[in-house]
Scaffold this motif. Structure first.
Motif, PDB file in Angstrom:
ATOM      1  N   HIS A  21      64.910  35.530  33.879  1.00 30.44           N
ATOM      2  CA  HIS A  21      65.809  36.618  34.632  1.00 30.44           C
ATOM      3  C   HIS A  21      65.583  38.029  33.633  1.00 30.44           C
ATOM      4  N   PRO A  22      65.287  39.178  34.496  1.00 23.54           N
ATOM      5  CA  PRO A  22      65.474  40.093  33.640  1.00 23.54           C
ATOM      6  C   PRO A  22      66.651  40.572  33.023  1.00 23.54           C
ATOM      7  N   THR A  55      59.609  40.150  30.058  1.00 18.31           N
ATOM      8  CA  THR A  55      58.651  39.186  29.531  1.00 18.31           C
ATOM      9  C   THR A  55      57.536  39.234  30.540  1.00 18.31           C
ATOM     10  N   PRO A  56      56.170  39.005  30.196  1.00 18.68           N
ATOM     11  CA  PRO A  56      55.047  38.840  31.136  1.00 18.68           C
ATOM     12  C   PRO A  56      55.505  38.091  32.374  1.00 18.68           C
ATOM     13  N   PHE A  57      56.253  37.160  32.242  1.00 20.67           N
ATOM     14  CA  PHE A  57      56.351  36.332  33.489  1.00 20.67           C
ATOM     15  C   PHE A  57      57.457  36.737  34.067  1.00 20.67           C
ATOM     16  N   SER A  62      58.887  39.646  39.142  1.00 21.26           N
ATOM     17  CA  SER A  62      59.563  40.759  39.757  1.00 21.26           C
ATOM     18  C   SER A  62      58.488  41.424  40.641  1.00 21.26           C
ATOM     19  N   ALA A  63      57.278  41.651  40.245  1.00 18.71           N
ATOM     20  CA  ALA A  63      56.218  42.393  41.198  1.00 18.71           C
ATOM     21  C   ALA A  63      55.806  41.581  42.302  1.00 18.71           C
ATOM     22  N   ALA A  91      57.526  50.181  34.636  1.00 24.96           N
ATOM     23  CA  ALA A  91      56.264  50.758  35.159  1.00 24.96           C
ATOM     24  C   ALA A  91      55.046  49.824  34.832  1.00 24.96           C
ATOM     25  N   ASP A  92      55.536  48.692  34.230  1.00 22.47           N
ATOM     26  CA  ASP A  92      54.503  47.594  34.158  1.00 22.47           C
ATOM     27  C   ASP A  92      54.506  46.911  35.440  1.00 22.47           C
ATOM     28  N   VAL A  93      56.000  46.829  35.988  1.00 20.53           N
ATOM     29  CA  VAL A  93      56.282  45.979  37.364  1.00 20.53           C
ATOM     30  C   VAL A  93      55.402  46.794  38.357  1.00 20.53           C
TER      31      VAL A  93
END
Length: 393
Positions: A21-22, A55-57, A62-63, A91-93
């Motif tokens: 969870h974020p 995290t990357p996961f 989320s994306a 921004a990565d998402v």
């Protein structure tokens, strides 16, 4: 910006690591991050415009993309694996959503989206390294005694960042417009990928010996001067700089006349600089495959081979290039033919007749001995030079 484990899907729990969870913005735990340096974290937040949150996961979930696809995108962009450390931002998402959305909408295939990520990552990585090594490093020297680099770097980047970002977008749009214009003018769909171009290599002679004789700083200055001068000349005369390789540059042009002018101007300008070693240039004309801003194929290989056998401060071209110069009227089919035409015109003038206008040849071509070229068979190179008196023979 980094990536993580590729074993988890978008809807699965990762085998280990922090909660999927974020984490709320104010609860970000930096203990699992790749860097704990306070200044590095502050600079990253300034440049990225956000705190580390996912995290990357978590970012992949989320994306709405699988962990496998997210990892392939990130690796294509040139980002290292960091397991499941919390190092990603909103921004990565968003970047993942955009790339995946282009695939879902059918605008890009998945392999093409990977190529977009890779080409963008490679280009911007080189740009960022150059800006830090050659630009920011010099500007962040403490202006006053007692000031640390740390005290200078943050406010400087804060001022430069929006300006550099706007300039980057501007240059990219101009380059994209130029590239699009070339593509739409192609004769057919196949020509958009496999095009007939003039491809040239310009190579500094004896560069290996120079590396042993010059100090590192001197060598760096020489390479920078060579690359800068070459890039400026190629652009000014309508060509495209494909890449620089230290002691060698690769350029391309849509027509033989443009490539000939670039090559001869390179020789002329470099020979005026006493600090520069001799230069040799090889050019070939033919079908070229373009990919990720680079060029490939037999034509490129032939240009490289011609460069390796070219005399000092001279330009060698292949038969196809010579034929193209002749076809466009930039060079005579033969010097004997040009001399005959000039003699006939002079005779008409002596007899009081109106002579036929002579072709305005810009270049001359001298056939050289045929020779075997490794991997390409026997070729007949031509020595390219300017006409001694333009407009006449």
């Amino acid at each position: 910006m980094t990536v993580g484990d590729t074993t988890s899907g978008a809807g699965e729990e990762p085998p280990s690591g922090p909660s999927v969870h974020p984490t709320p913005h104010h609860e970000v735990d930096h203990t699992a991050e790749p860097s704990d340096d306070p200044l590095a974290i502050r600079l990253e937040q300034l440049i990225l415009g956000a705190d580390r949150r996912y995290t990357p996961f978590q970012a992949a979930r989320s994306a709405g993309v699988s962990m496998d696809l997210a990892s392939r995108f990130w690796r294509a962009m040139g980002f290292a694996d960091i397991g499941q450390a919390r190092a990603l931002t909103e921004a990565d998402v968003l970047a993942l959503r955009r790339l995946a959305g282009l695939v879902e909408a059918g605008l890009l295939s998945e392999p093409m989206a990977i190529q977009v990520a890779r080409s963008t990552g490679q280009t911007t990585a080189r740009l960022a390294e150059w800006q830090i090594d050659s630009f920011l490093e010099g500007l962040t020297e403490p202006p006053e005694p007692g000031m640390t680099r740390t005290e200078v770097t943050y406010p400087l980047i804060e001022l430069l960042l929006p300006e550099l970002q706007e300039f980057l977008v501007y240059v990219w749009r101009r380059q994209l417009a130029a590239a699009t214009g070339r593509v739409v003018q192609a004769a057919d769909d196949e020509e958009m990928v496999d095009r007939r171009l003039a491809v040239g290599f310009a190579d500094l002679v004896g560069f290996t010996r120079l590396t042993r004789r010059l100090e590192e700083e001197e060598l760096g200055e020489l390479v920078e001067a060579f690359e800068t001068t070459s890039a400026d000349l190629v652009a000014a005369h309508g060509g495209r700089l494909i890449k620089t390789l230290g002691d060698e540059v690769l350029f391309a042009a849509d027509d033989a006349g443009t490539a000939a002018e670039i090559a001869l101007r390179l020789i002329e300008v470099m020979t005026q600089d006493e600090t520069m070693p001799a230069l040799r240039v090889g050019i070939a004309f033919g079908t070229v495959t373009t990919r990720m801003g680079d060029v490939f194929g037999t034509t490129v290989n032939l240009a490289s081979r011609l460069t390796s056998i070219a005399p000092k401060n001279a330009v060698l071209v292949d038969g196809a290039f010579a034929e193209e110069l002749t076809r466009t009227g930039d060079a005579p089919a033969s010097e004997a033919q040009a001399a005959e035409a000039a003699a006939a015109a002079e005779k008409d003038r002596r007899e009081g007749l109106e002579p036929k206008p002579l072709p305005r040849y810009r270049y001359g071509l001298q056939p050289m001995w045929q020779r075997p070229v490794r991997g390409l068979g026997v070729v007949e190179p031509w020595l390219l030079a300017r006409r001694a008196t333009p407009g006449t023979s």
